[in-house]
Design a protein around this motif. Structure first.
Motif, PDB file in Angstrom:
ATOM      1  N   LEU A 191      23.042  54.798  24.697  1.00  0.00           N
ATOM      2  CA  LEU A 191      23.798  56.040  24.646  1.00  0.00           C
ATOM      3  C   LEU A 191      23.591  56.882  25.897  1.00  0.00           C
ATOM      4  N   LYS A 192      22.337  56.964  26.359  1.00  0.00           N
ATOM      5  CA  LYS A 192      22.033  57.833  27.496  1.00  0.00           C
ATOM      6  C   LYS A 192      22.630  57.335  28.808  1.00  0.00           C
ATOM      7  N   ARG A 193      23.094  56.091  28.830  1.00  0.00           N
ATOM      8  CA  ARG A 193      23.700  55.575  30.065  1.00  0.00           C
ATOM      9  C   ARG A 193      25.087  56.141  30.298  1.00  0.00           C
ATOM     10  N   GLY A 194      25.648  56.813  29.297  1.00  0.00           N
ATOM     11  CA  GLY A 194      26.900  57.526  29.493  1.00  0.00           C
ATOM     12  C   GLY A 194      28.126  56.634  29.403  1.00  0.00           C
ATOM     13  N   LEU A 247      29.525  66.658  27.087  1.00  0.00           N
ATOM     14  CA  LEU A 247      29.496  67.350  25.801  1.00  0.00           C
ATOM     15  C   LEU A 247      29.515  66.350  24.649  1.00  0.00           C
ATOM     16  N   HIS A 248      30.346  65.309  24.791  1.00  0.00           N
ATOM     17  CA  HIS A 248      30.435  64.293  23.743  1.00  0.00           C
ATOM     18  C   HIS A 248      29.107  63.544  23.603  1.00  0.00           C
ATOM     19  N   LEU A 249      28.511  63.234  24.740  1.00  0.00           N
ATOM     20  CA  LEU A 249      27.220  62.545  24.724  1.00  0.00           C
ATOM     21  C   LEU A 249      26.164  63.403  24.030  1.00  0.00           C
ATOM     22  N   MET A 250      26.125  64.700  24.358  1.00  0.00           N
ATOM     23  CA  MET A 250      25.125  65.584  23.766  1.00  0.00           C
ATOM     24  C   MET A 250      25.351  65.735  22.265  1.00  0.00           C
ATOM     25  N   ALA A 251      26.613  65.860  21.849  1.00  0.00           N
ATOM     26  CA  ALA A 251      26.914  65.995  20.424  1.00  0.00           C
ATOM     27  C   ALA A 251      26.487  64.741  19.661  1.00  0.00           C
TER      28      ALA A 251
END
Length: 677
Positions: free
Chosen positions: A609-612, A536-540
């Motif tokens: 960012l997309k690497r989580g 959720l944090h990544l998507m936000a």
């Protein structure tokens, strides 16, 4: 002097060539070694286990091009037939590259005709054998870019053998038969005339130099006749004069000039307006797969390289511009050559023969179907010459950045020393980041083709850095954040040098903004403790950053990824959101877990960012490593962190792509063009 650091690099360290870090030469198997027999593979085959960096570069070219529909090659069985063992091996590696990247199950075998029967063997690495009649595609290497210096008896013998081969191939029921040929089939072309597929050049049955034309025409005609009679699909791919690193080619003009330049041998050329089409092995391999999978059957296609039509004089100039000390060329006009024939020939250098010269191909048809060559003649010649020189240094294009890359890196090193001084003075923990960290570990300095530098901090150190840096920086360095410059919306801190220009393709659209030489300072922020909160944090973070960036650039939010519907909705409403609110949302997302000890971090500001998420303890402790002769901090767990970022981080990017990482469209170093630390 733009920075306060007054440290002086020791002479020996200053002379150290960062391009010569031999630990990066991972691929030492030579072509000669591979020719001795088939290679064996236990478990998963990786091309880098077999090929040197030049071979790996062209072998992976079709996969990198994104021109080939991988579904069309899934499980494909390829049969290679012909006398050109080296070319067959190269083709085989290019198909095996799909197994590296996608485990596509491609199988490749070579075959020869013995007593009317195709005898097969594995081409490349071990895999399960298949019978010739199971082949999906048959590729005949023919006499493509091979000297056709056969006497009449040899030519007749070959054509008889080729006829028998076509009899056998016609019974295989494969999808297509592809014959490789080259532009010599057109004979002689008039000045400025580029031959299309079904046009004819000049010919003279009684004149010298037409042997290759008649021979190639006979081979092509025989294939077309058999295809019509037997009812199988065929294609013919006519290449320009082929060249490439670590693969034997015919002695055409470009190959000979490159070899003489590599070893500093003198040569002379006669100026001519005749242009010849050349093509790197990279684009030959890509074109083979492209024609088989995306082009209609029963057609002929011409192919040449990117910006690769050149006269002999233009070849020499390209080589001289890039290798001025090694390219010992003398050029004269045809009139001067005729005059010289009347003079004594003592101490004259041998003029280079020019088989295949004057053949200029029109490649519009293949380009119409979507083919795009990747390697220019200049880049291809640089790669070829440096591969022949075999100095042991890491390959780099020396003509990058208008000759200013090394100067830019010196300026960035000065930045880095100033950051180090400030952080030590104020007890701020930082680490080298991104490509700078990778360069420190893999090259003990800048990645040779890198044009930027980055450091990273934890949020508390980043906030402290922002509080003190403006008072500590010299006056000629500007701290660029949204709070200090209207119209700038980067989520991280950029430090820029006044009175310089270093605009990327994106920032070049905002010339009212400071576009000086830059250095990036980023924060790694905390993220959720659990997988669901991290997602959720990544998507936000991703959505808020996308809104800010695309409002800034007036571009569309891409609708792909895991949440295409959400992206599409946000893209439509982003213009209704005030930029101030978007910036607040972005910063709030980045710092949402600021005061929570979750045990995890993420690169919310940067490119990863997309690497989580990753464990926070990876950045809990620093160790110092050598970087351009100085000691700088890196994470103690740099191996885990770099693996998280890049996977196998010791593997370098392909040779042909080793140009700078940013698309700098405007550059002016100003008074710092001769900057020294």
């Amino acid at each position: 002097m733009i920075l306060r650091s007054r440290l002086i690099v020791q002479g020996a360290k200053q002379k150290k060539r960062r391009l010569g870090i031999r630990l990066c030469r991972q691929y030492q198997l030579t072509w000669t070694q591979k020719k001795r027999g088939s290679l064996e593979s236990k478990g998963t085959m990786l091309l880098r286990d077999y090929l040197n960096e030049f071979e790996l570069d062209w072998a992976q070219a079709p996969v990198r091009s994104e021109l080939i529909p991988k579904a069309a090659l899934k499980g494909a069985k390829i049969l290679l037939i012909g006398e050109q063992a080296e070319l067959q091996k190269a083709i085989a590696w290019s198909f095996f590259a799909w197994n590296d990247s996608d485990r596509s199950g491609v199988r490749v075998q070579s075959a020869s005709l013995e007593n009317g029967v195709l005898k097969t063997e594995i081409a490349g690495a071990e895999h399960e054998m298949f019978r010739p009649e199971e082949a999906d595609y048959v590729i005949l290497t023919g006499f493509c870019c091979r000297e056709a210096n056969l006497d009449a008896a040899e030519a007749i013998s070959y054509l008889k053998h080729f006829r028998q081969l076509l009899e056998t191939v016609s019974a295989l029921q494969c999808r297509r038969v592809l014959l490789l040929s080259d532009g010599r089939v057109y004979g002689k072309l008039g000045p400025g005339f580029a031959a299309s597929e079904y046009e004819a050049g000049k010919t003279d049955p009684c004149g010298p130099g037409y042997e290759a034309q008649y021979f190639l025409q006979a081979v092509e005609s025989m294939l077309a006749a058999f295809a019509r009679e037997k009812g199988f699909a065929f294609q013919i791919l006519r290449t320009g004069m082929m060249y490439g690193a670590c693969i034997p080619v015919m002695e055409h003009m470009a190959a000979q000039l490159a070899r003489k330049t590599a070893f500093g041998e003198p040569f002379q050329l006669t100026l001519s307006q005749e242009k010849t089409s050349y093509i790197s092995i990279h684009d030959v391999l890509t074109a083979i797969q492209f024609v088989l999978t995306k082009c209609p059957e029963n057609k002929i296609f011409n192919v040449s390289g990117l910006a690769s039509n050149a006269s002999a004089g233009e070849l020499a100039i390209l080589l001289y511009q890039n290798f001025p000390e090694q390219c010992r060329v003398t050029m004269h006009s045809e009139a001067a050559e005729k005059s010289d024939t009347e003079r004594p020939s003592e101490n004259k250098q041998m003029a280079i023969p020019s088989e295949g010269s004057g053949i200029w191909l029109n490649t519009q048809l293949l380009e119409h179907y979507g083919f795009v060559p990747q390697v220019s003649l200049e880049d291809g010649l640089i790669i070829l010459v440096k591969s022949l020189q075999d100095t042991g240094e890491v390959f780099l294009f020396d003509n990058t950045y208008l000759g200013k890359l090394e100067k830019v890196q010196k300026i960035l090193l000065g930045y880095l020393l100033e950051i180090d001084r400030i952080c030590k003075k104020h007890d701020i923990k930082y680490f080298l980041a991104g490509g700078t960290l990778l360069g420190a570990i893999r090259h003990h300095g800048f990645i040779p083709w890198d044009d930027d530098a980055d450091v990273m901090m934890l949020r508390e150190d980043y906030d402290k850095f922002q509080q003190v840096v403006q008072q500590e920086l010299p006056r000629n360095i500007f701290m660029q954040i949204p709070e200090t410059e209207k119209g700038n919306y980067n989520p991280f801190t950029k430090l820029r040098i006044n009175n310089t220009m270093f605009a990327t393709e994106f920032t070049g659209h905002f010339m009212e903004m400071h576009n000086g030489i830059f250095f990036d300072v980023l924060s790694h922020d905390r993220t959720g403790r659990h997988k669901w909160s991290q997602k959720l944090h990544l998507m936000a973070t991703m959505l808020t950053r996308s809104v800010v960036f695309n409002k800034w650039g007036n571009t569309d939010i891409k609708g792909g990824g895991a949440h295409p519907v959400i992206c599409k909705i946000v893209d439509h409403v982003k213009y209704l959101i005030p930029m101030r609110l978007a910036l607040w949302a972005q910063n709030h997302a980045l710092t949402f877990f600021k005061n929570k000890d979750t045990g995890y971090l993420y690169d919310g500001m940067g490119r990863n960012l997309k690497r989580g998420a990753f464990p926070a303890n990876w950045l809990s402790e620093a160790v110092y490593v050598d970087f351009e002769g100085y000691q700088f901090p890196v994470p103690k767990e740099y191996d885990k962190y770099l693996t998280y970022l890049y996977g196998d981080y010791m593997q370098m990017i392909p040779v042909s792509q080793r140009r700078t990482s940013h698309s700098i469209v405007l550059m002016d170093l100003g008074e710092y063009s001769d900057y020294r630390i």
